[in-house]
Structures are given as structure tokens and as C-alpha cells.
Design a protein around this motif. Structure first.
Motif, short mmCIF file in Angstrom:
data_model
loop_
_atom_site.label_atom_id
_atom_site.label_comp_id
_atom_site.label_asym_id
_atom_site.label_seq_id
_atom_site.Cartn_x
_atom_site.Cartn_y
_atom_site.Cartn_z
N THR A 18 -0.64 -8.43 -17.48
CA THR A 18 -1.09 -7.28 -16.73
C THR A 18 -0.21 -7.05 -15.52
O THR A 18 0.20 -5.93 -15.23
CB THR A 18 -2.55 -7.48 -16.28
N LEU A 19 0.12 -8.14 -14.80
CA LEU A 19 0.97 -8.02 -13.63
C LEU A 19 2.34 -7.49 -14.00
O LEU A 19 2.90 -6.61 -13.36
CB LEU A 19 1.11 -9.38 -12.93
N GLN A 20 2.91 -8.05 -15.09
CA GLN A 20 4.26 -7.67 -15.46
C GLN A 20 4.31 -6.23 -15.97
O GLN A 20 5.22 -5.48 -15.64
CB GLN A 20 4.80 -8.63 -16.51
N SER A 21 3.31 -5.85 -16.76
CA SER A 21 3.32 -4.48 -17.27
C SER A 21 3.12 -3.49 -16.14
O SER A 21 3.66 -2.39 -16.14
CB SER A 21 2.21 -4.31 -18.32
N LEU A 53 4.29 -16.33 -4.82
CA LEU A 53 4.74 -15.04 -4.29
C LEU A 53 4.77 -13.94 -5.34
O LEU A 53 4.87 -12.75 -5.01
CB LEU A 53 6.13 -15.23 -3.67
N TYR A 54 4.66 -14.33 -6.60
CA TYR A 54 4.82 -13.38 -7.70
C TYR A 54 3.91 -12.15 -7.61
O TYR A 54 4.39 -11.01 -7.68
CB TYR A 54 4.61 -14.12 -9.02
N LYS A 59 3.61 -6.18 -6.47
CA LYS A 59 3.04 -5.04 -5.74
C LYS A 59 4.10 -4.33 -4.92
O LYS A 59 4.20 -3.09 -4.93
CB LYS A 59 1.90 -5.52 -4.84
N TRP A 60 4.92 -5.09 -4.19
CA TRP A 60 5.98 -4.48 -3.40
C TRP A 60 6.96 -3.71 -4.28
O TRP A 60 7.40 -2.61 -3.93
CB TRP A 60 6.72 -5.55 -2.61
N THR A 310 -3.74 -7.60 -1.55
CA THR A 310 -3.17 -8.41 -2.62
C THR A 310 -3.51 -9.89 -2.46
O THR A 310 -3.21 -10.70 -3.33
CB THR A 310 -1.64 -8.21 -2.68
N GLY A 311 -4.14 -10.24 -1.34
CA GLY A 311 -4.57 -11.62 -1.13
C GLY A 311 -3.61 -12.45 -0.29
O GLY A 311 -3.57 -13.67 -0.41
N TYR A 312 -2.85 -11.78 0.59
CA TYR A 312 -1.88 -12.47 1.44
C TYR A 312 -2.11 -12.08 2.89
O TYR A 312 -2.98 -11.26 3.20
CB TYR A 312 -0.45 -12.12 1.02
#
Length: 328
Positions: A18-21, A53-54, A59-60, A310-312
Motif C-alpha cells: 500500500t505504501l509503495q503503490s 524512515l520509509y 509521504k514526502w 505520519t507518526g513522526y
């Protein structure tokens, strides 16, 4: 001897897909009117490294491509060690590194830019038979050493100083990573000192503990908390740290039920550092590609606005200014 678990849960794999797509799909969706953006850059940026960090870099990249749709950004997670190795070998433009950069790496040309802050937290299975005691008593530094280094602890009763005979199963990371290095640093050790059943990546540790009611491991917070609910993922919870070493979790040490509470505790220093730490993007020497420089500036300026969701944790102004000055 560490044992290696190679399989990841379906949930972990789907999460990464999901993140990569989400990242790769943006470059196609953002064609059209946005492709005419004034001053848009072109080119390609290759990034690899820390699982920690991925999600933030994905997101960035997604937001950066809205402004610069002709820049292709390829991101892969494989651990902080891989990120540093790839960056120094110039296999990638930027390596994601979730630990401090060593002097020997600086001597080889490592050029680090701090981009955000997060933390490593110990995790347990929510269905552990002694979960109430775990939440009330927490984990001391010396007990962490006995669990991950000495291997002298056999059950949760020994961890908590109770009569429980529930066995304790310890998990650690198999890959060279900032999470393991940072977690070990909390009790004065290094990753190579850590013992336990070794699994690959944050998703591997999280999955292993989800399946093991007696398990204990450690993960970066982005792999512990669901960004939609702001609470820990199903099946796991945080093992609180007994920071003042008094044998119980005091009210001021109890901030793990919601990610916003934990992030505030990291920001104000109630959660110790380590295992809280800065995260870096590292290149071999000062970057020269315009699109890479622009991406790093974007992260330090506009990019800090997406850290919380994003949780950071956003960087303090002085760290941002230091990073920008390095890129001049």
C-alpha cells in the motif's frame, strides 16, 4: 545463536504494498494541470535504507511530486545499514539512516541531513496472560540487558519480579538497522550484542510478537501505531519503560495508549533519548543534482508539516536552519 524467521505476515506485506503503490502511483496521477507547475524540476531520485524512515519519505515523495511531477522517486526499505552502504557506494542518491552517523562513515564522505525525529519502543502481545502486570510494572534498563544481552531471563515473573511462570520469548532484528542500534544504546550496548530470535525489518518483529502471546520485541513507532486510530495495531501494545527505575509505571511515565501522547513525551524529554533519536537522509558528499537538493529543502521546510499525521516529530527550528545552511 540467533534464529532467523524469513516470513512476514500477509498484513505486513500488504501494508508495504500500500505504501509503495501510494508513492509510485502519484507520479502518474499528478500529470495534467500540475505538470505545468512553475519551476518544476525533472529527473530521478533513488532512495534506500531504514524501515524507520520509509513511511515518512513515501509521504514526502508523494507531496513533492505534486509540485514536481516530472521527478521520479524510487524508494526501497532494507535497513539503515543498507541505506548507508548504498549512499556511500553511490548506488542511491540518498540513504535513509535511523541512527547517528559514525565518524568512520563521515570520513568516507557521508553527508547527513537530519529530517525528522522518532523513537524505538518495546512491544508485547496484548493477549499476554500477565498484560496487566506488564502495564503496571514496565521495563527497567537492567532487565532489558538481561533479556536481550545476557539471555538469563526465562519467564515474565523474572521480568516483573512476580510469581508468574509464563515464558518470555525475545525477538530482535536480523538486519543491520538503526532501530536495533538505538534500542541497544538505551542500556549501553550495540546491535551486535543483542540476542534473541532474529527477524527481518520492523514488519517482521511486529508480526512475530502479534503471533506470540509470550513475545517481546522492539519497533519504530510508525510500525506500532495505526495512523488512522492513533492507537497500537491489533495484537500488540507498548511495554512501558520504567524510566525512574522505581519498579512501577508512574502516571508521568504512562503515555503509550495514543500516539499523540507518546510524541509529546518524546518532544518534552519524558521518553528517553535513546531510544528516541533523529532520523537522517545521507548522501555521498554534498548533493549536486538539483532535484535532490530541492527535495531535501522541501523536506526541511514544507515537509515538516506532515510529520505529525505520519507518526513522526517535526525538527526544532535550529536543526532545520542547520540543515538548510549545509545545502547552500
Amino acid at each position: 545463536m540467533k534464529k532467523l524467521i524469513l516470513s512476514l505476515s500477509i498484513l505486513s506485506v500488504l501494508s508495504f504494498m500500500t505504501l509503495q503503490s501510494g508513492c509510485s502511483g502519484n507520479s502518474q496521477k499528478q500529470q495534467g494541470s500540475e505538470s505545468q507547475a512553475s519551476g518544476s524540476h525533472k529527473g530521478e531520485i533513488q532512495i534506500s535504507g531504514a524501515f524507520a524512515l520509509y513511511p515518512m519519505v513515501v509521504k514526502w515523495a508523494s507531496e513533492f511530486q505534486k509540485l514536481h511531477p516530472d521527478v521520479k522517486i524510487d524508494i526501497s526499505a532494507g535497513g539503515a545499514g543498507k541505506g548507508m552502504t548504498d549512499a556511500l557506494a553511490k548506488v542511491v542518491d540518498l540513504g535513509m539512516v535511523s541512527r547517528e552517523v559514525y565518524d568512520v562513515e563521515l570520513e568516507k564522505g557521508a553527508f547527513p541531513i537530519a529530517v525528522t525525529k522518532d523513537a524505538v519502543v518495546p512491544i508485547v502481545n496484548i493477549a499476554n496472560p500477565v498484560i496487566n502486570d506488564i502495564k503496571a510494572i514496565g521495563l527497567k534498563q537492567d532487565m532489558a540487558t538481561k533479556l536481550w544481552v545476557d539471555g538469563s531471563i526465562n519467564n515474565w515473573g523474572e521480568v516483573l519480579s512476580t510469581s508468574s511462570k509464563v515464558p518470555v520469548n525475545v525477538y530482535t532484528r536480523s538486519d543491520a538497522c538503526g532501530a536495533a542500534e538505538t534500542w541497544a544504546a538505551w542500556f549501553g550496548k550495540k546491535q551486535e550484542d543483542l540476542e534473541g530470535t532474529a527477524v527481518f525489518g520492523d514488519p517482521g518483529v511486529s508480526s512475530a510478537v502479534q503471533k506470540d502471546k509470550a513475545g517481546v520485541g522492539y519497533c519504530n513507532i510508525a510500525y506500532v501505531f495505526d495512523q488512522k486510530t492513533k492507537k497500537p495495531f491489533n495484537g500488540i501494545t507498548v511495554l512501558p519503560l520504567d524510566v525512574n527505575n522505581n519498579g512501577k509505571i508512574d502516571p508521568e511515565e504512562n503515555f503509550y495508549d495514543h500516539i499523540d501522547q507518546l510524541m509529546e513525551a518524546i518532544s518534552n524529554g519524558k521518553y528517553p533519548s535513546p531510544p528516541a533519536r533523529d532520523l537522517y537522509l545521507v548522501s555521498n558528499g554534498k548533493p549536486t543534482k538539483p532535484e535532490v537538493i530541492e527535495f531535501l529543502k522541501f523536506i526541511l521546510e514544507k515537509g515538516q508539516g506532515w510529520t505529525a499525521e505520519t507518526g513522526y516529530i517535526a525538527l526544532p527550528n535550529e536543526t532545520i536552519e542547520k540543515g538548510l545552511s549545509k545545502l547552500q
